[in-house]
Design a protein around this motif. Structure first.
Motif, PDB file in Angstrom:
ATOM      1  N   THR A 179       4.967   1.095   8.055  1.00  0.00           N
ATOM      2  CA  THR A 179       5.983   1.003   7.012  1.00  0.00           C
ATOM      3  C   THR A 179       6.120   2.351   6.321  1.00  0.00           C
ATOM      4  OG1 THR A 179       6.702  -0.294   5.125  1.00  0.00           O
ATOM      5  CG2 THR A 179       4.372   0.208   5.251  1.00  0.00           C
ATOM      6  N   HIS A 180       7.278   2.537   5.691  1.00  0.00           N
ATOM      7  CA  HIS A 180       7.603   3.798   5.026  1.00  0.00           C
ATOM      8  C   HIS A 180       7.983   3.542   3.578  1.00  0.00           C
ATOM      9  CE1 HIS A 180       7.964   5.655   9.023  1.00  0.00           C
ATOM     10  NE2 HIS A 180       8.531   4.515   9.366  1.00  0.00           N
ATOM     11  N   ALA A 181       7.594   4.457   2.699  1.00  0.00           N
ATOM     12  CA  ALA A 181       8.012   4.404   1.298  1.00  0.00           C
ATOM     13  C   ALA A 181       8.465   5.786   0.909  1.00  0.00           C
ATOM     14  CB  ALA A 181       6.870   3.934   0.411  1.00  0.00           C
ATOM     15  N   ARG A 182       9.680   5.888   0.436  1.00  0.00           N
ATOM     16  CA  ARG A 182      10.271   7.169   0.094  1.00  0.00           C
ATOM     17  C   ARG A 182       9.769   7.638  -1.269  1.00  0.00           C
ATOM     18  NH1 ARG A 182      15.778   9.649   1.529  1.00  0.00           N
ATOM     19  NH2 ARG A 182      14.623   9.818   3.438  1.00  0.00           N
ATOM     20  N   LEU A 183       9.417   8.908  -1.346  1.00  0.00           N
ATOM     21  CA  LEU A 183       8.979   9.501  -2.612  1.00  0.00           C
ATOM     22  C   LEU A 183      10.205   9.835  -3.467  1.00  0.00           C
ATOM     23  CD1 LEU A 183       6.310  12.002  -1.292  1.00  0.00           C
ATOM     24  CD2 LEU A 183       5.904   9.810  -2.373  1.00  0.00           C
ATOM     25  N   ARG A 184      10.004   9.712  -4.754  1.00  0.00           N
ATOM     26  CA  ARG A 184      11.088  10.099  -5.674  1.00  0.00           C
ATOM     27  C   ARG A 184      10.498  10.904  -6.810  1.00  0.00           C
ATOM     28  NH1 ARG A 184      12.015   5.244  -9.647  1.00  0.00           N
ATOM     29  NH2 ARG A 184       9.955   4.389  -9.484  1.00  0.00           N
ATOM     30  N   ASP A 185      11.280  11.799  -7.323  1.00  0.00           N
ATOM     31  CA  ASP A 185      10.836  12.609  -8.462  1.00  0.00           C
ATOM     32  C   ASP A 185      10.916  11.791  -9.725  1.00  0.00           C
ATOM     33  OD1 ASP A 185      10.332  14.889  -7.008  1.00  0.00           O
ATOM     34  OD2 ASP A 185      12.426  15.529  -7.091  1.00  0.00           O
ATOM     35  N   ARG A 186       9.989  12.094 -10.617  1.00  0.00           N
ATOM     36  CA  ARG A 186       9.988  11.396 -11.908  1.00  0.00           C
ATOM     37  C   ARG A 186      10.645  12.220 -12.959  1.00  0.00           C
ATOM     38  NH1 ARG A 186       4.701   7.769 -12.493  1.00  0.00           N
ATOM     39  NH2 ARG A 186       4.773   6.972 -10.437  1.00  0.00           N
ATOM     40  N   ALA A 234      -4.781   5.127   1.059  1.00  0.00           N
ATOM     41  CA  ALA A 234      -4.440   3.885   1.765  1.00  0.00           C
ATOM     42  C   ALA A 234      -5.704   3.135   2.175  1.00  0.00           C
ATOM     43  CB  ALA A 234      -3.581   4.187   2.985  1.00  0.00           C
ATOM     44  N   ARG A 235      -6.722   3.861   2.609  1.00  0.00           N
ATOM     45  CA  ARG A 235      -7.997   3.207   2.982  1.00  0.00           C
ATOM     46  C   ARG A 235      -8.655   2.543   1.779  1.00  0.00           C
ATOM     47  NH1 ARG A 235      -8.159   7.720   6.221  1.00  0.00           N
ATOM     48  NH2 ARG A 235      -8.062   7.223   8.442  1.00  0.00           N
ATOM     49  N   SER A 236      -8.532   3.169   0.618  1.00  0.00           N
ATOM     50  CA  SER A 236      -9.164   2.583  -0.577  1.00  0.00           C
ATOM     51  C   SER A 236      -8.428   1.324  -1.041  1.00  0.00           C
ATOM     52  CB  SER A 236      -9.223   3.607  -1.702  1.00  0.00           C
ATOM     53  OG  SER A 236      -7.919   3.902  -2.171  1.00  0.00           O
ATOM     54  N   LEU A 237      -7.146   1.199  -0.705  1.00  0.00           N
ATOM     55  CA  LEU A 237      -6.365   0.035  -1.113  1.00  0.00           C
ATOM     56  C   LEU A 237      -6.329  -1.075  -0.062  1.00  0.00           C
ATOM     57  CD1 LEU A 237      -3.309   1.918  -2.654  1.00  0.00           C
ATOM     58  CD2 LEU A 237      -5.115   0.717  -3.885  1.00  0.00           C
ATOM     59  N   THR A 238      -6.853  -0.795   1.117  1.00  0.00           N
ATOM     60  CA  THR A 238      -6.782  -1.766   2.220  1.00  0.00           C
ATOM     61  C   THR A 238      -7.826  -2.855   2.034  1.00  0.00           C
ATOM     62  OG1 THR A 238      -6.045  -0.028   3.705  1.00  0.00           O
ATOM     63  CG2 THR A 238      -6.883  -2.028   4.719  1.00  0.00           C
ATOM     64  N   PRO A 239      -7.416  -4.127   2.115  1.00  0.00           N
ATOM     65  CA  PRO A 239      -8.375  -5.229   1.985  1.00  0.00           C
ATOM     66  C   PRO A 239      -9.245  -5.363   3.242  1.00  0.00           C
ATOM     67  CG  PRO A 239      -6.187  -6.098   2.374  1.00  0.00           C
ATOM     68  CD  PRO A 239      -6.043  -4.619   2.244  1.00  0.00           C
ATOM     69  N   ILE A 272       0.841  -1.204   0.000  1.00  0.00           N
ATOM     70  CA  ILE A 272       0.000   0.000   0.000  1.00  0.00           C
ATOM     71  C   ILE A 272       0.872   1.247   0.000  1.00  0.00           C
ATOM     72  CG2 ILE A 272      -1.618   1.340   1.397  1.00  0.00           C
ATOM     73  CD1 ILE A 272      -2.917  -1.317   2.204  1.00  0.00           C
ATOM     74  N   ALA A 273       1.917   1.262   0.821  1.00  0.00           N
ATOM     75  CA  ALA A 273       2.808   2.428   0.882  1.00  0.00           C
ATOM     76  C   ALA A 273       3.496   2.664  -0.460  1.00  0.00           C
ATOM     77  CB  ALA A 273       3.837   2.235   1.989  1.00  0.00           C
ATOM     78  N   LEU A 274       3.942   1.605  -1.108  1.00  0.00           N
ATOM     79  CA  LEU A 274       4.575   1.768  -2.424  1.00  0.00           C
ATOM     80  C   LEU A 274       3.585   2.239  -3.474  1.00  0.00           C
ATOM     81  CD1 LEU A 274       6.935  -1.324  -2.495  1.00  0.00           C
ATOM     82  CD2 LEU A 274       7.585   1.082  -2.353  1.00  0.00           C
ATOM     83  N   ALA A 275       2.354   1.721  -3.424  1.00  0.00           N
ATOM     84  CA  ALA A 275       1.338   2.157  -4.395  1.00  0.00           C
ATOM     85  C   ALA A 275       0.984   3.627  -4.198  1.00  0.00           C
ATOM     86  CB  ALA A 275       0.094   1.292  -4.271  1.00  0.00           C
ATOM     87  N   VAL A 276       0.880   4.069  -2.954  1.00  0.00           N
ATOM     88  CA  VAL A 276       0.553   5.470  -2.677  1.00  0.00           C
ATOM     89  C   VAL A 276       1.739   6.370  -3.045  1.00  0.00           C
ATOM     90  CG1 VAL A 276       0.023   7.109  -0.843  1.00  0.00           C
ATOM     91  CG2 VAL A 276      -1.175   4.932  -0.936  1.00  0.00           C
ATOM     92  N   THR A 288       8.278  11.095   2.719  1.00  0.00           N
ATOM     93  CA  THR A 288       8.094   9.666   2.938  1.00  0.00           C
ATOM     94  C   THR A 288       6.622   9.401   3.215  1.00  0.00           C
ATOM     95  OG1 THR A 288      10.293   9.517   3.916  1.00  0.00           O
ATOM     96  CG2 THR A 288       8.808   7.702   4.338  1.00  0.00           C
ATOM     97  N   VAL A 289       6.095   8.399   2.548  1.00  0.00           N
ATOM     98  CA  VAL A 289       4.727   7.967   2.813  1.00  0.00           C
ATOM     99  C   VAL A 289       4.777   6.992   3.981  1.00  0.00           C
ATOM    100  CG1 VAL A 289       2.759   6.689   1.895  1.00  0.00           C
ATOM    101  CG2 VAL A 289       4.001   8.256   0.424  1.00  0.00           C
ATOM    102  N   VAL A 290       3.976   7.249   4.994  1.00  0.00           N
ATOM    103  CA  VAL A 290       3.909   6.402   6.172  1.00  0.00           C
ATOM    104  C   VAL A 290       2.530   5.749   6.196  1.00  0.00           C
ATOM    105  CG1 VAL A 290       4.041   6.312   8.689  1.00  0.00           C
ATOM    106  CG2 VAL A 290       5.449   7.944   7.424  1.00  0.00           C
ATOM    107  N   VAL A 291       2.501   4.419   6.250  1.00  0.00           N
ATOM    108  CA  VAL A 291       1.241   3.675   6.309  1.00  0.00           C
ATOM    109  C   VAL A 291       1.285   2.759   7.529  1.00  0.00           C
ATOM    110  CG1 VAL A 291      -0.235   1.995   5.153  1.00  0.00           C
ATOM    111  CG2 VAL A 291       0.898   3.759   3.825  1.00  0.00           C
TER     112      VAL A 291
END
Length: 158
Positions: free
Chosen positions: A151-158, A102-107, A71-75, A122-125
């Motif tokens: 969990t954390h997912a770091r944002l990166r520029d495209r 994150a709520r919309s992706l949570t099963p 979920i964190a990586l998808a967000v 950083t996205v924190v979920v």
């Protein structure tokens, strides 16, 4: 038939029939090994059940953490198209948008809890789930365990 040397035949058989049965030295301790064996098997079964229950909880936590990571990586990978095409510098989702995404992706069966949002690029979920313990009746107060993973997912520029 037993032969006894020096004793007439009738007396030897008579003495053999009147011989008492050999008895153990301590008849009060008969059956104690059975109780000890049953107690040992009960302890082994309890340890095995506890090991299985803890292993199942560890597997549930692992699954919850994998779901939170995905979920964190998808967000983090999701862009705000309106901001991107408007030319804004910050075109990633902000805190409340991260929580709703994150709520919309949570099963089902899992809940998004705090802290969920943005923290220093950083996205924190955080996901939580209540897991039942194996071999513990539902009427017991400790029959369920609350698992929380962050969990954390770091944002990166495209």
């Amino acid at each position: 038939m037993r032969l006894v040397i020096g004793v007439p035949r009738g007396e030897a058989s008579r003495s053999a029939r009147n011989t008492p049965e050999p008895q153990s030295l301590e008849p009060a301790e008969r059956g104690n090994m059975l109780i000890l064996g049953i107690g040992l098997w009960a302890v082994v079964c309890a340890l095995l059940a506890g090991t299985v229950a803890l292993t199942l909880v560890a597997l549930e936590r692992r699954e919850l953490l994998a779901q939170a990571d995905s979920i964190a990586l998808a967000v983090a990978d999701d862009l705000s198209e309106e901001r991107y095409y408007a030319g804004e510098d910050m075109y990633f989702l902000d805190g409340p948008d991260v929580a709703s995404a994150a709520r919309s992706l949570t099963p089902p069966g899992m809940e998004v809890s705090e802290p969920t949002g943005m923290s220093d690029n950083t996205v924190v979920v955080t996901l939580s789930r209540t897991v039942p313990l194996a071999f513990v009746p539902d009427s017991m107060p400790f029959s369920h365990i609350e698992l929380d993973v962050t969990t954390h997912a770091r944002l990166r520029d495209r």
